[in-house]
Every structure is written in C-alpha cells, then in structure tokens.
Design a protein around this motif. Structure first.
Motif, PDB file in Angstrom:
ATOM      1  N   ARG A 125       0.518  -4.378  -9.322  1.00 34.96           N
ATOM      2  CA  ARG A 125       1.608  -4.792 -10.204  1.00 34.96           C
ATOM      3  C   ARG A 125       1.407  -4.146 -11.567  1.00 34.96           C
ATOM      4  O   ARG A 125       0.311  -4.111 -12.101  1.00 34.96           O
ATOM      5  CB  ARG A 125       1.618  -6.310 -10.359  1.00 34.96           C
ATOM      6  CG  ARG A 125       2.188  -7.024  -9.143  1.00 34.96           C
ATOM      7  CD  ARG A 125       2.563  -8.429  -9.540  1.00 34.96           C
ATOM      8  NE  ARG A 125       3.644  -9.104  -8.906  1.00 34.96           N
ATOM      9  CZ  ARG A 125       4.848  -8.668  -8.583  1.00 34.96           C
ATOM     10  NH1 ARG A 125       5.172  -7.458  -8.762  1.00 34.96           N
ATOM     11  NH2 ARG A 125       5.751  -9.436  -8.042  1.00 34.96           N
ATOM     12  N   LEU A 126       2.485  -3.620 -12.119  1.00 24.22           N
ATOM     13  CA  LEU A 126       2.425  -2.992 -13.433  1.00 24.22           C
ATOM     14  C   LEU A 126       2.106  -4.032 -14.503  1.00 24.22           C
ATOM     15  O   LEU A 126       2.457  -5.184 -14.338  1.00 24.22           O
ATOM     16  CB  LEU A 126       3.770  -2.321 -13.728  1.00 24.22           C
ATOM     17  CG  LEU A 126       4.063  -1.118 -12.842  1.00 24.22           C
ATOM     18  CD1 LEU A 126       5.517  -0.720 -12.953  1.00 24.22           C
ATOM     19  CD2 LEU A 126       3.181   0.044 -13.204  1.00 24.22           C
ATOM     20  N   PRO A 127       1.406  -3.675 -15.567  1.00 20.27           N
ATOM     21  CA  PRO A 127       1.067  -2.330 -16.014  1.00 20.27           C
ATOM     22  C   PRO A 127      -0.314  -1.841 -15.574  1.00 20.27           C
ATOM     23  O   PRO A 127      -0.716  -0.759 -15.961  1.00 20.27           O
ATOM     24  CB  PRO A 127       1.121  -2.461 -17.534  1.00 20.27           C
ATOM     25  CG  PRO A 127       0.627  -3.849 -17.784  1.00 20.27           C
ATOM     26  CD  PRO A 127       1.153  -4.663 -16.631  1.00 20.27           C
ATOM     27  N   VAL A 128      -1.070  -2.612 -14.776  1.00 18.97           N
ATOM     28  CA  VAL A 128      -2.373  -2.145 -14.310  1.00 18.97           C
ATOM     29  C   VAL A 128      -2.326  -2.018 -12.797  1.00 18.97           C
ATOM     30  O   VAL A 128      -1.978  -2.970 -12.095  1.00 18.97           O
ATOM     31  CB  VAL A 128      -3.510  -3.102 -14.728  1.00 18.97           C
ATOM     32  CG1 VAL A 128      -4.838  -2.617 -14.190  1.00 18.97           C
ATOM     33  CG2 VAL A 128      -3.573  -3.237 -16.235  1.00 18.97           C
ATOM     34  N   LEU A 129      -2.662  -0.835 -12.296  1.00 15.52           N
ATOM     35  CA  LEU A 129      -2.623  -0.558 -10.867  1.00 15.52           C
ATOM     36  C   LEU A 129      -4.020  -0.205 -10.366  1.00 15.52           C
ATOM     37  O   LEU A 129      -4.912   0.107 -11.146  1.00 15.52           O
ATOM     38  CB  LEU A 129      -1.666   0.609 -10.587  1.00 15.52           C
ATOM     39  CG  LEU A 129      -0.237   0.456 -11.084  1.00 15.52           C
ATOM     40  CD1 LEU A 129       0.540   1.737 -10.843  1.00 15.52           C
ATOM     41  CD2 LEU A 129       0.439  -0.729 -10.421  1.00 15.52           C
ATOM     42  N   THR A 130      -4.183  -0.221  -9.052  1.00 19.00           N
ATOM     43  CA  THR A 130      -5.436   0.205  -8.429  1.00 19.00           C
ATOM     44  C   THR A 130      -5.196   1.549  -7.768  1.00 19.00           C
ATOM     45  O   THR A 130      -4.233   1.718  -7.020  1.00 19.00           O
ATOM     46  CB  THR A 130      -5.903  -0.815  -7.374  1.00 19.00           C
ATOM     47  OG1 THR A 130      -6.094  -2.075  -8.006  1.00 19.00           O
ATOM     48  CG2 THR A 130      -7.198  -0.368  -6.725  1.00 19.00           C
ATOM     49  N   ALA A 131      -6.071   2.502  -8.045  1.00 15.02           N
ATOM     50  CA  ALA A 131      -6.000   3.837  -7.437  1.00 15.02           C
ATOM     51  C   ALA A 131      -7.182   3.987  -6.489  1.00 15.02           C
ATOM     52  O   ALA A 131      -8.319   3.729  -6.865  1.00 15.02           O
ATOM     53  CB  ALA A 131      -6.045   4.910  -8.517  1.00 15.02           C
ATOM     54  N   LYS A 132      -6.896   4.372  -5.241  1.00 14.47           N
ATOM     55  CA  LYS A 132      -7.927   4.568  -4.227  1.00 14.47           C
ATOM     56  C   LYS A 132      -7.787   5.959  -3.642  1.00 14.47           C
ATOM     57  O   LYS A 132      -6.683   6.468  -3.490  1.00 14.47           O
ATOM     58  CB  LYS A 132      -7.778   3.557  -3.087  1.00 14.47           C
ATOM     59  CG  LYS A 132      -7.920   2.121  -3.487  1.00 14.47           C
ATOM     60  CD  LYS A 132      -7.692   1.231  -2.294  1.00 14.47           C
ATOM     61  CE  LYS A 132      -7.644  -0.229  -2.717  1.00 14.47           C
ATOM     62  NZ  LYS A 132      -7.292  -1.096  -1.608  1.00 14.47           N
ATOM     63  N   CYS A 133      -8.902   6.551  -3.272  1.00 14.25           N
ATOM     64  CA  CYS A 133      -8.872   7.871  -2.649  1.00 14.25           C
ATOM     65  C   CYS A 133      -9.942   7.932  -1.572  1.00 14.25           C
ATOM     66  O   CYS A 133     -11.070   7.484  -1.778  1.00 14.25           O
ATOM     67  CB  CYS A 133      -9.117   8.961  -3.688  1.00 14.25           C
ATOM     68  SG  CYS A 133      -8.872  10.622  -3.038  1.00 14.25           S
ATOM     69  N   GLN A 134      -9.572   8.460  -0.424  1.00 13.97           N
ATOM     70  CA  GLN A 134     -10.494   8.583   0.694  1.00 13.97           C
ATOM     71  C   GLN A 134     -10.431   9.996   1.254  1.00 13.97           C
ATOM     72  O   GLN A 134      -9.339  10.516   1.515  1.00 13.97           O
ATOM     73  CB  GLN A 134     -10.140   7.583   1.789  1.00 13.97           C
ATOM     74  CG  GLN A 134     -11.081   7.637   2.963  1.00 13.97           C
ATOM     75  CD  GLN A 134     -10.782   6.547   3.980  1.00 13.97           C
ATOM     76  OE1 GLN A 134      -9.967   5.662   3.742  1.00 13.97           O
ATOM     77  NE2 GLN A 134     -11.440   6.611   5.107  1.00 13.97           N
ATOM     78  N   ALA A 135     -11.594  10.611   1.430  1.00 18.15           N
ATOM     79  CA  ALA A 135     -11.687  11.952   2.010  1.00 18.15           C
ATOM     80  C   ALA A 135     -12.210  11.830   3.433  1.00 18.15           C
ATOM     81  O   ALA A 135     -13.137  11.074   3.697  1.00 18.15           O
ATOM     82  CB  ALA A 135     -12.619  12.821   1.172  1.00 18.15           C
ATOM     83  N   SER A 136     -11.580  12.569   4.348  1.00 20.77           N
ATOM     84  CA  SER A 136     -12.007  12.551   5.748  1.00 20.77           C
ATOM     85  C   SER A 136     -11.516  13.833   6.419  1.00 20.77           C
ATOM     86  O   SER A 136     -11.072  14.755   5.763  1.00 20.77           O
ATOM     87  CB  SER A 136     -11.443  11.308   6.458  1.00 20.77           C
ATOM     88  OG  SER A 136     -10.036  11.331   6.458  1.00 20.77           O
ATOM     89  N   VAL A 137     -11.595  13.873   7.730  1.00 20.28           N
ATOM     90  CA  VAL A 137     -11.046  14.979   8.511  1.00 20.28           C
ATOM     91  C   VAL A 137     -10.064  14.412   9.527  1.00 20.28           C
ATOM     92  O   VAL A 137     -10.126  13.239   9.871  1.00 20.28           O
ATOM     93  CB  VAL A 137     -12.143  15.804   9.231  1.00 20.28           C
ATOM     94  CG1 VAL A 137     -13.026  16.512   8.230  1.00 20.28           C
ATOM     95  CG2 VAL A 137     -12.957  14.932  10.155  1.00 20.28           C
ATOM     96  N   THR A 138      -9.147  15.247   9.983  1.00 14.25           N
ATOM     97  CA  THR A 138      -8.148  14.819  10.951  1.00 14.25           C
ATOM     98  C   THR A 138      -7.825  15.975  11.897  1.00 14.25           C
ATOM     99  O   THR A 138      -8.047  17.136  11.563  1.00 14.25           O
ATOM    100  CB  THR A 138      -6.858  14.338  10.256  1.00 14.25           C
ATOM    101  OG1 THR A 138      -5.948  13.839  11.230  1.00 14.25           O
ATOM    102  CG2 THR A 138      -6.200  15.460   9.470  1.00 14.25           C
ATOM    103  N   GLN A 139      -7.300  15.618  13.054  1.00 17.82           N
ATOM    104  CA  GLN A 139      -6.773  16.600  13.999  1.00 17.82           C
ATOM    105  C   GLN A 139      -5.261  16.502  14.087  1.00 17.82           C
ATOM    106  O   GLN A 139      -4.643  17.132  14.935  1.00 17.82           O
ATOM    107  CB  GLN A 139      -7.375  16.384  15.394  1.00 17.82           C
ATOM    108  CG  GLN A 139      -8.824  16.744  15.494  1.00 17.82           C
ATOM    109  CD  GLN A 139      -9.336  16.647  16.930  1.00 17.82           C
ATOM    110  OE1 GLN A 139      -8.656  16.144  17.821  1.00 17.82           O
ATOM    111  NE2 GLN A 139     -10.538  17.124  17.139  1.00 17.82           N
ATOM    112  N   ALA A 140      -4.669  15.721  13.221  1.00 13.78           N
ATOM    113  CA  ALA A 140      -3.217  15.529  13.249  1.00 13.78           C
ATOM    114  C   ALA A 140      -2.504  16.858  13.063  1.00 13.78           C
ATOM    115  O   ALA A 140      -2.932  17.705  12.281  1.00 13.78           O
ATOM    116  CB  ALA A 140      -2.800  14.554  12.149  1.00 13.78           C
TER     117      ALA A 140
END
Length: 149
Positions: A125-140
């Motif tokens: 909810r604004l004005p403070v948000l949560t930022a998440k990032c995940q690195a992985s591999v895919t075969q999509a």
C-alpha cells in the motif's frame, strides 16, 4: 530472494551483477496531494559488448491477470559507451493496493534450453511498498507475441 522497502523518492537496487545486469526500482510522486505515484524499473548492462533480454511487465493495479507482454531489448554495455543504455518501464498508480511484476529472461546459450530469469515484484500500500527480486533459471519458451524495443 532479496526484499527491501521502497518509499517515495527512493531508488532501490533489486539486482546487481558485476559485469552483468543492474536492475533498480523507484517510486516517484506525480501530484502534490500524494494521490498518484509512478513505479519505475530500470535495467542496464554493465559488461562489455551487448546482450539481448526479453522483458515482461505486468501492470500495477492488480486487476489485470493476463500474462505480461514481452519486449525484446538490446542492452549495450557500459564499456562501449560512457554510460550504459538504460531500458525503463513504468506505471502510474493511485494511493491504493499496488502489485507490479517485471520478468527478465536472458538468451539460452547454444543448444541449452536453460535461460536466466529475474522476477521483480513491487507490492503493498502506498506510500511505502515492498520490492522483491529473485534470480533463477527457467526452460520456459519465449512468448510468441512479443515486440522489439
């Protein structure tokens, strides 16, 4: 998975790979009353030469449940220019629930079907948000409906 708070006028580094990708996210106010904001993502390549990435951006309002539209971007590295070429995506959001998603796929190497994948999500909810990032591999497989940017 990396997680951090994203406040107004903040810029957070979501992913950093030396001689590789740099992904940042920011939250900027659009109006003085604090009713509208802009969520921004910036992607650049810090290595030499250039790379191709496939980027999908899903809007922030949380009502659109369709798959993100992918664009193919050519990122020129910092060694080739004074500053690297920066690709940006942004969306306007109002003071309510926010849910943005950015997906970045690299090119598979040769006959290998594996490709790198970064998934960045900004929510809350604004004005403070949560930022998440995940690195992985895919075969999509890459989506068939994409455009070049």
């Amino acid at each position: 998975m990396k997680s951090s708070a994203l406040a107004v006028t903040d810029v957070q580094v979501l992913f950093y790979e030396p001689e590789g990708l740099l992904l940042t996210a920011g939250l900027l106010p659009v109006d003085a009353g604090g009713h509208e904001y802009r969520v921004m993502f910036q992607l650049s390549y810090l290595g030499s030469g250039e790379i191709t990435a496939h980027v999908g951006f899903q809007q922030c309002d949380g009502t659109d449940k369709t798959a993100p539209e992918f664009v193919t971007v050519e990122l020129l590295g910092a060694a080739r220019h004074r500053m690297p070429i920066i690709w940006t995506a942004s969306a306007s959001v109002r003071a309510e629930q926010v849910n943005c998603r950015l997906i970045i796929w690299g090119e598979p190497a040769g006959d290998d079907l594996l490709r790198g994948e970064l998934v960045a999500e900004v929510s809350g909810r604004l004005p403070v948000l949560t930022a998440k990032c995940q690195a992985s591999v895919t075969q999509a497989e890459l989506p068939t409906r994409e455009r070049v940017a």
